[in-house]
Design a protein around this motif. Structure first.
Motif, PDB file in Angstrom:
ATOM      1  N   LEU A  20     -21.099  19.898 -42.712  1.00 23.24           N
ATOM      2  CA  LEU A  20     -21.536  21.289 -42.432  1.00 23.24           C
ATOM      3  C   LEU A  20     -21.098  21.617 -40.992  1.00 23.24           C
ATOM      4  N   GLU A  21     -21.472  20.870 -39.960  1.00 25.77           N
ATOM      5  CA  GLU A  21     -21.132  20.919 -38.365  1.00 25.77           C
ATOM      6  C   GLU A  21     -19.678  21.254 -38.275  1.00 25.77           C
ATOM      7  N   LEU A  22     -18.891  20.399 -39.062  1.00 25.07           N
ATOM      8  CA  LEU A  22     -17.383  20.820 -38.904  1.00 25.07           C
ATOM      9  C   LEU A  22     -17.007  21.969 -39.356  1.00 25.07           C
ATOM     10  N   MET A  23     -17.360  22.406 -40.619  1.00 22.07           N
ATOM     11  CA  MET A  23     -17.046  23.437 -41.334  1.00 22.07           C
ATOM     12  C   MET A  23     -17.630  24.826 -40.551  1.00 22.07           C
ATOM     13  N   ARG A  24     -18.602  24.854 -39.823  1.00 23.29           N
ATOM     14  CA  ARG A  24     -19.079  25.631 -39.063  1.00 23.29           C
ATOM     15  C   ARG A  24     -18.290  25.979 -37.494  1.00 23.29           C
ATOM     16  N   THR A  25     -18.004  24.619 -37.205  1.00 25.40           N
ATOM     17  CA  THR A  25     -17.076  24.598 -35.987  1.00 25.40           C
ATOM     18  C   THR A  25     -15.905  25.297 -36.334  1.00 25.40           C
ATOM     19  N   ILE A  26     -15.109  24.990 -37.280  1.00 22.09           N
ATOM     20  CA  ILE A  26     -13.946  25.512 -37.640  1.00 22.09           C
ATOM     21  C   ILE A  26     -13.855  27.003 -38.116  1.00 22.09           C
ATOM     22  N   ILE A  27     -15.053  27.807 -38.494  1.00 23.57           N
ATOM     23  CA  ILE A  27     -15.294  29.003 -38.467  1.00 23.57           C
ATOM     24  C   ILE A  27     -15.265  29.702 -37.141  1.00 23.57           C
TER      25      ILE A  27
END
Length: 610
Positions: A558-565
């Motif tokens: 979830l942290e990775l996905m939010r960072t990409i956004i």
């Protein structure tokens, strides 16, 4: 309930069968214009005669040589045969052929009527009786009674009636389900499709669901008629007309079998015992008649005496053990016999001949022993009705009498000594691959579908008794297994730690639970119990039917996905794959999970913050 008898009226053309039936019950069988014009019965004719609680159903079969195929369709299911021989002509070709067919179909009791007796002298009647005795001497174990009759002599007709009503009811074996060959299909205005036939086995209720074997289709019953009367239940051995719903009369044909779904399987080859009247060549193509069905078959003899053969057909046969059949070419009845093996099993030829010999002698125990040898992975008793014409409880009894045969009552499977060796080799291979495997009946059944849990448990108990395995709680383990020591770590905790550790090590690509159990040699029930505990403790989260992931990894995802956004302005499948080169099933599941958060907006696959 009426006592029902079915009497097949047979004999040479113009010997007075139809007239005799009319004299007995007032029914004239030649109902079509063509029949009336030609003065012969072209097809089967049905009528009945009642006295008190006794009902006699007559099937008047055609006597013309070109119509023998119609005669055979009517002769199946007959209790007694009434062979009509005109006193002025004596025994004729169709008298002989009809008797042969009736004999091959297992009809053993006959009323021989010397018709037109008013046209001959007493001395000629005596000569005819001698002819009949000579004719019957050609057949084994047939019983017959000769009566003289004339349709112009009421006393002779009354005497014939009394003889027919004095015939005892035939005991019919009941398979526990109904079988019914259609011998006529027609349509009635306002009713639709109607079929008629003889109820060969079992009773039939108006509430029953009917299964047409050839069409593989369920049918419903609108109405039942037995001997001209509407009825809620038609009884075994009776002539029955069925008004069917949900089907056109054009979809059904003579020879189709109606039965109960799930009881009979169809095969395009059967193994049989043949009795021949004429030479039948190996690999010859001739006509097979079984029930009311007629189809071509190829005859492949299995022995030099031509006693046993395989019949290959172009359509599936839904036959049962000991069912009778007839073989003909264009001109004559060549022979017939009995179905011995309606379910053809793969076995060596020598084994097969032994098997068929046992079946021919109705030595079912001997047949079972051969089947056990042939089926090293166990043999299913669920098909005992079709295979041997016996109920399942009788099959269980026979199997239990065989030495070193394990009978699994729950799954209805019989296992031989060879099957036991196979299960032991499965166990040996499992432990060679994984010395820490937790063996259980459920696991072995999961690994190999042929192993019933009841049998697996018996083999495991035997190995324990022989000190080849040891038992920890409810599991069986190798003597070399040092991971689980009684008193230090419970099996439950071992499973918990093993499953969680393995799942954790798989990171973002966790295996589906059943695949995970398979790789660790854990039975599904035990594995599911641990997964429930892990999810209830929120150490593992379930994202889809088959995807469970450790909570710690999901948080990082979830942290990775939010960072990409944040850094790239959006998240979709393509840029997600650049960061995590996972298969589509994982990436889509993680993206779908992200959509469940309130601050995420999904616009045609592009995720952004709201």
């Amino acid at each position: 309930m009426h006592t029902n008898l079915i009497i097949g009226t047979m004999g040479h053309i113009d010997h007075g069968k139809t007239s005799l039936i009319t004299a007995l019950n007032g029914f004239w069988g030649d109902s079509t214009t063509l029949e009336q014009e030609r003065g012969i019965t072209l097809d089967l004719s049905f009528s009945n005669l009642t006295q008190g609680d006794k009902n006699i159903a007559f099937i008047d079969v055609p006597g013309h040589e070109k119509l023998v195929k119609n005669m055979i369709a009517g002769a199946f299911g007959v209790d007694y045969a009434m062979l009509v021989i005109a006193a002025n002509e004596g025994v004729m070709p169709q008298s002989i052929e009809h008797l042969r067919i009736a004999y091959l179909l297992g009809i053993t009791q006959y009323i021989v009527v010397l018709s037109k007796s008013d046209l001959v002298s007493d001395s000629l009647l005596k000569e005819r009786s001698k002819e009949i005795a000579t004719l019957f001497a050609n057949f084994e174990n047939l019983q017959y009674k000769i009566l003289t009759a004339s349709i112009h002599n009421k006393d002779s007709i009354s005497a014939l009636k009394n003889t027919l009503f004095s015939l005892p009811k035939k005991e019919r074996g009941d398979l526990g389900f109904f079988r019914y060959y259609i011998d006529r299909v027609f349509t009635l205005k306002g009713s639709g499709c109607v079929v008629s036939g003889t109820l060969m086995d079992g009773n039939l209720s108006i509430q029953d669901k009917v299964w047409c074997a050839q069409l593989e289709q369920p049918l419903s019953i609108k109405n039942l008629q037995s001997h001209g009367e509407n009825t809620e239940i038609a009884y075994n051995g009776g002539r029955v007309a069925i008004n069917l719903s949900g089907i056109s009369h054009n979809a059904l044909q003579r020879g189709d079998l109606l039965t109960k779904k799930g009881y009979l399987r169809g095969f395009d080859r059967v193994e049989v015992e043949i009795q021949s009247f004429c030479e039948i060549e190996h690999n010859s193509e001739i006509m097979l008649y079984i029930g009311a069905l007629r189809c071509s078959c190829r005859v492949l003899f299995l022995d030099t005496k031509k006693k046993f053969a395989t019949l290959k057909t172009k359509i599936p046969l839904f036959s049962i053990f000991d069912e009778r059949f007839i073989l003909r070419d264009d001109n004559q009845t060549l022979g017939g016999g009995r179905i011995l093996s309606p379910i053809v099993d793969p076995m060596k030829k020598s084994q097969k001949l032994q098997y068929l010999e046992h079946l021919s002698n109705k030595d079912l125990k001997g047949a079972f022993e051969i089947l056990l040898q042939a089926h090293k992975k166990g043999f299913g008793l669920i098909s005992a009705m079709q295979r041997f014409r016996i109920p399942q409880d009788k099959a269980l009894e026979i199997a239990a009498e065989i030495p070193q045969c394990f009978v699994c009552k729950k799954e209805l499977i019989a296992y031989s000594k060879a099957s036991r060796k196979l299960v032991k080799s499965v166990i040996t291979n499992l432990l060679a691959k994984n010395k820490n495997a937790l063996l259980s009946a459920a696991l072995l059944s999961q690994k190999q579908s042929f192993i019933a849990e009841e049998f697996a448990q018996d083999v495991l108990d035997e190995l324990l008794e022989q000190n080849m395995l040891r038992k920890v709680e409810s599991f069986f383990v190798s003597l070399e297994n040092t991971t689980i020591l009684e008193g230090t770590q419970s099996v439950k905790n071992y499973l918990y730690n093993t499953l969680y550790t393995t799942l954790y090590e798989q990171g973002y690509e966790p295996m589906a639970p059943y695949n995970l159990y398979e790789s660790l040699d854990i039975d599904r029930k035990s594995g599911d119990m641990i997964f429930k505990r892990l999810t209830s403790e929120k150490k593992v989260l379930r994202l889809s039917h088959k995807l469970f992931i450790c909570a710690e990894h999901l948080t990082k995802l979830l942290e990775l996905m939010r960072t990409i956004i944040k850094t790239e302005g959006y998240l979709d499948f393509n840029n997600f794959k650049k960061h995590l080169n996972l298969s589509r099933k994982y990436l889509i599941t993680y993206l779908d999970y992200l959509d469940s958060f309130a601050d995420i907006c999904n616009d045609n696959g592009k995720r952004t913050f709201k």
